[in-house]
Design a protein around this motif. Structure first.
Motif, mmCIF file in Angstrom:
data_model
loop_
_atom_site.group_PDB
_atom_site.id
_atom_site.type_symbol
_atom_site.label_atom_id
_atom_site.label_comp_id
_atom_site.label_asym_id
_atom_site.label_seq_id
_atom_site.Cartn_x
_atom_site.Cartn_y
_atom_site.Cartn_z
ATOM 1 N N LYS A 1 5.471 29.048 124.729
ATOM 2 C CA LYS A 1 6.045 27.844 124.105
ATOM 3 C C LYS A 1 5.022 27.131 123.244
ATOM 4 N N ARG B 1 13.714 27.787 130.573
ATOM 5 C CA ARG B 1 13.440 26.609 129.732
ATOM 6 C C ARG B 1 12.541 26.982 128.558
ATOM 7 N N ASP C 1 14.133 29.276 121.389
ATOM 8 C CA ASP C 1 15.369 29.506 120.635
ATOM 9 C C ASP C 1 15.758 28.320 119.759
ATOM 10 N N THR C 2 15.227 27.131 120.049
ATOM 11 C CA THR C 2 15.552 25.965 119.218
ATOM 12 C C THR C 2 14.754 25.944 117.917
ATOM 13 N N ASP D 1 14.653 28.890 126.116
ATOM 14 C CA ASP D 1 15.562 27.950 125.457
ATOM 15 C C ASP D 1 14.823 27.157 124.373
ATOM 16 N N TYR D 2 13.609 26.705 124.691
ATOM 17 C CA TYR D 2 12.824 25.967 123.703
ATOM 18 C C TYR D 2 12.521 26.847 122.489
#
Length: 169
Positions: free
Chosen positions: A65, A95, A101-102, A98-99
């Motif tokens: 991340k 999580r 992917d943003t 998901d981050y």
């Protein structure tokens, strides 16, 4: 055409985090088959001065991340290191994915021009050097160490498990 540093980072982060989640699932199945508490393996480590299995998951998450965010020109979100069971370890991986992917691919368009500064005082460096010389090797180190901890505990894993969803072109 996508940004080169996007192509060199995000798909690799996804592959390795997916593989890490699969490694944990195989470790959990191994523990259950032997009547052991699967969550207890999170405290396992290769040596007294090394991070535990859950620490390896946390650092792999942090590197993925962190690198994705920094390459996209954003400050990555902080995650508390409070995972006390496998459910929480899996949630952290989710999580992180998901981050990642943003982050829009276009945010990586100018990544090669960025100078990356790390919060622990390392000298600022060009984004490509950061990705290839620090972020990717660090991610691989922590996933490989998680793999080794699970192997040490008797989980039947092979190279294919480490590679995860890699599909040769």
């Amino acid at each position: 055409m996508t940004a080169p540093l996007y192509d060199a980072s995000v798909p690799v982060f996804r592959q390795m985090l997916d593989a890490l989640a699969d490694l944990l699932r195989k470790g959990e199945a191994h523990a259950r088959e032997r009547g052991l508490d699967p969550d207890a393996m999170l405290a396992a480590r290769l040596a007294p001065d090394m991070l535990t299995l859950v620490g390896q998951v946390q650092r792999a998450s942090d590197h993925a991340k962190g690198a994705a965010g920094r390459l996209a020109g954003l400050e990555p979100p902080p995650f508390a290191d409070d995972e006390g069971n496998l459910t929480a370890a899996h949630a952290r991986i989710s999580r992180t994915l998901d981050y990642i992917d943003t982050l829009p691919v276009r945010a990586f368009d100018r990544a090669a021009e960025r100078i990356i500064s790390l919060p622990f005082g390392a000298p600022p460096m060009p984004a490509a050097r950061y990705l290839y010389g620090f972020a990717l090797p660090s991610l691989f180190f922590h996933v490989a160490t998680a793999y080794a901890i699970l192997r040490q505990r008797g989980v039947a894993l092979g190279k294919r498990d480490f590679l995860g969803n890699y599909v040769p072109q």
